[in-house]
Design an enzyme around this catalytic site. Structure first.
Site, PDB file in Angstrom:
ATOM      1  N   SER A 243      10.454  -8.396   6.907  1.00 50.20           N
ATOM      2  CA  SER A 243      11.268  -7.346   7.505  1.00 50.20           C
ATOM      3  C   SER A 243      10.781  -7.074   8.918  1.00 50.20           C
ATOM      4  O   SER A 243       9.831  -7.698   9.402  1.00 50.20           O
ATOM      5  CB  SER A 243      11.185  -6.068   6.672  1.00 50.20           C
ATOM      6  N   LYS A 244      11.437  -6.113   9.583  1.00 50.76           N
ATOM      7  CA  LYS A 244      11.093  -5.799  10.966  1.00 50.76           C
ATOM      8  C   LYS A 244       9.648  -5.362  11.123  1.00 50.76           C
ATOM      9  O   LYS A 244       9.051  -5.561  12.181  1.00 50.76           O
ATOM     10  CB  LYS A 244      12.028  -4.703  11.492  1.00 50.76           C
ATOM     11  N   ARG A 245       9.090  -4.767  10.089  1.00 54.58           N
ATOM     12  CA  ARG A 245       7.710  -4.297  10.231  1.00 54.58           C
ATOM     13  C   ARG A 245       6.707  -5.444  10.331  1.00 54.58           C
ATOM     14  O   ARG A 245       5.564  -5.235  10.729  1.00 54.58           O
ATOM     15  CB  ARG A 245       7.338  -3.373   9.068  1.00 54.58           C
ATOM     16  N   HIS A 246       7.142  -6.662   9.993  1.00 55.42           N
ATOM     17  CA  HIS A 246       6.276  -7.828  10.141  1.00 55.42           C
ATOM     18  C   HIS A 246       6.395  -8.434  11.548  1.00 55.42           C
ATOM     19  O   HIS A 246       5.732  -9.413  11.864  1.00 55.42           O
ATOM     20  CB  HIS A 246       6.625  -8.895   9.101  1.00 55.42           C
ATOM     21  N   GLY A 247       7.261  -7.874  12.375  1.00 60.50           N
ATOM     22  CA  GLY A 247       7.479  -8.434  13.712  1.00 60.50           C
ATOM     23  C   GLY A 247       8.938  -8.834  13.867  1.00 60.50           C
ATOM     24  O   GLY A 247       9.816  -8.336  13.162  1.00 60.50           O
TER      25      GLY A 247
END
Length: 469
Positions: A243-247
């Site tokens: 997801s976005k929290r991984h980059g």
């Protein structure tokens, strides 16, 4: 295998993300491997969320990754470009067919009523599915539901996950057309895949639970069911869903970050597929070797370090001129004035230690603009003791006609002979004067790329900045 037809069918409700690109890539490779047809279909029936910006980003991402499509937006083919919003008459025709054969019916239940019944079913330990109370009322208004088979089992012979069996008793009477005349996903995708002659449907395993419902719709319409293959999800390094929290997850963000399309495609093909121990593949090699037999059913883990390693490989093995060409937009974005020939020289000395185009830019700033002097480096190397060394080197460089590696090396050796200093004691003050810091490519390479005039100007300013003893 004859007449293979596969598709990639994204919704233009956001940017093209990593998982979508991998799905598109596996479909593209499967089609190319078997001499088949690869279709791009834009599933834009969600009018509230679909945007032209997202659609353009999808097509842009496909183009950047080198995945051409045989039929789809902007391409001329036997069925034209495919947008679901241009196929409403086809969906309505199939709705009428289901209504006529008793496999669909209208439902007047309100969302509030449905929510209340769902809560009651859950409280009583029953499956929270539609209870079918409008099935046999013969209504002429309301949403249209598909009449699901409630007995027996639906078997999915998945090309990747093997045999998966679903109990029909838990199947819901899906809404297949809303009151506004727009079809829902599970219905539209079946009609599209059937009428477009899809032989294989390769997609993410988040669609696996939709498959038995869709198989029932195929059968109710009298269509042959395609072969299904569900690709495992992609996890982040922490084993949670990517997801976005991984980059970055949008494919075009990776372009902006300085990744090469070949690197991205090479990395994504290895997320769930293998061919022996080989890691680096050309597009042609991928096509030649790709097989669903070696696609893993286990979740793949996205490893940014592995992606960087592959990108480093491509940056270091492609012609320097080609890398320079890819760097030019980054150079322009910085506002630097430099020709491609000059950038190519920078590439040759910087790329070995850089993994992305952005890293090359960040490491090479002093080749394009005046460097910002690192105070600690200046304090240590631009001193009264090094002043005579720099001044003597300036004298030698000023009379140098050919400003290349060999005569530069001779000048440095002359200074070392005269002062008794070793190379590090001479080169490091020069490096700080030229680049503002203590890390750079070989000092002769730096001088040669900067050129005589710019090198002398920076050396003289460094000398002028030194406080006398």
């Amino acid at each position: 295998m004859d007449n293979v037809r596969v598709r990639f069918a994204p919704s233009p409700t956001g940017y093209l993300h990593i998982g979508g690109v991998r799905t598109a890539l596996f479909n593209w490779l499967y089609a190319r491997r078997h001499g088949g047809t690869f279709i791009l279909r834009i599933e834009d029936t969600d009018q509230a969320r679909s945007t032209d910006e997202s659609m353009n980003a999808i097509i842009q991402g496909m183009d950047w990754c080198g995945m051409d499509y045989d039929e789809g937006p902007g391409k001329e083919g036997p069925h034209g470009p495919y947008f679901q919003t241009q196929r409403l008459d086809i969906y309505k025709e199939h709705i009428d067919r289901l209504l006529a054969n008793g496999r669909a019916y209208r439902c007047k239940c309100t969302p509030e009523e449905l929510d209340e019944r769902r809560k009651a079913a859950m409280a009583e330990g029953r499956p929270p599915k539609y209870d079918g109370r409008c099935r046999d009322l013969g209504l002429t208004e309301g949403v249209i539901r598909f009449r699901a088979v409630e007995e027996g089992k639906t078997v999915v012979n998945d090309l990747i996950k093997g045999t998966v069996t679903f109990d029909n008793s838990v199947m819901d009477d899906l809404i297949i057309m809303r009151t506004d005349g727009w079809p829902t996903y599970n219905f539209a995708v079946v009609v599209d895949d059937a009428t477009m002659g899809m032989t294989h449907v390769l997609r993410g395993d988040d669609h696996l639970n939709n498959t038995p419902r869709q198989i029932q719709i195929y059968e109710a319409l009298g269509y042959k069911t395609p072969e299904f293959g569900h690709l495992s999800m992609i996890l982040g390094p922490d084993k949670a869903r990517l997801s976005k929290r991984h980059g970055a997850t949008s494919i075009m963000q990776y372009k902006e970050m300085g990744y090469l399309p070949e690197s991205m495609v090479n990395y994504l093909v290895r997320l769930g597929w293998s061919h022996g121990d080989q890691e680096i593949f050309s597009m042609q090699e991928m096509v030649e070797h790709f097989s669903l037999d070696t696609v893993s059913s286990s979740a793949a883990v996205f490893n940014p370090d592995k992606l960087k390693w592959i990108n480093h490989h491509y940056i270091n093995n492609k012609p320097a001129g080609e890398i320079a060409g890819l760097l030019m937009p980054f150079v322009a974005q910085e506002g630097w004035a430099a020709g491609q020939d000059y950038v190519e020289k920078v590439v040759l000395v910087q790329r070995e230690k850089c993994s992305t185009l952005v890293e090359i830019i960040e490491a090479s700033r002093y080749f394009f603009v005046e460097p910002e002097m690192d105070p600690k480096s200046a304090e240590k190397f631009l001193t009264a003791e090094t002043n005579p060394v720099l001044q003597r080197l300036i004298e030698l460089l000023e009379f140098m006609i050919v400003f290349t590696h060999e005569p530069l090396e001779e000048a440095f050796h002359k200074v070392m002979e005269e002062t008794g200093l070793k190379m590090g004691k001479v080169a490091q003050p020069v490096r700080v004067a030229l680049t503002g810091g203590v890390v750079s490519p070989g000092i002769y390479d730096v001088l040669e790329i900067l050129g005589r005039e710019k090198s002398l100007d920076r050396l003289k300013r460094a000398v002028a900045s030194i406080t006398p003893a």
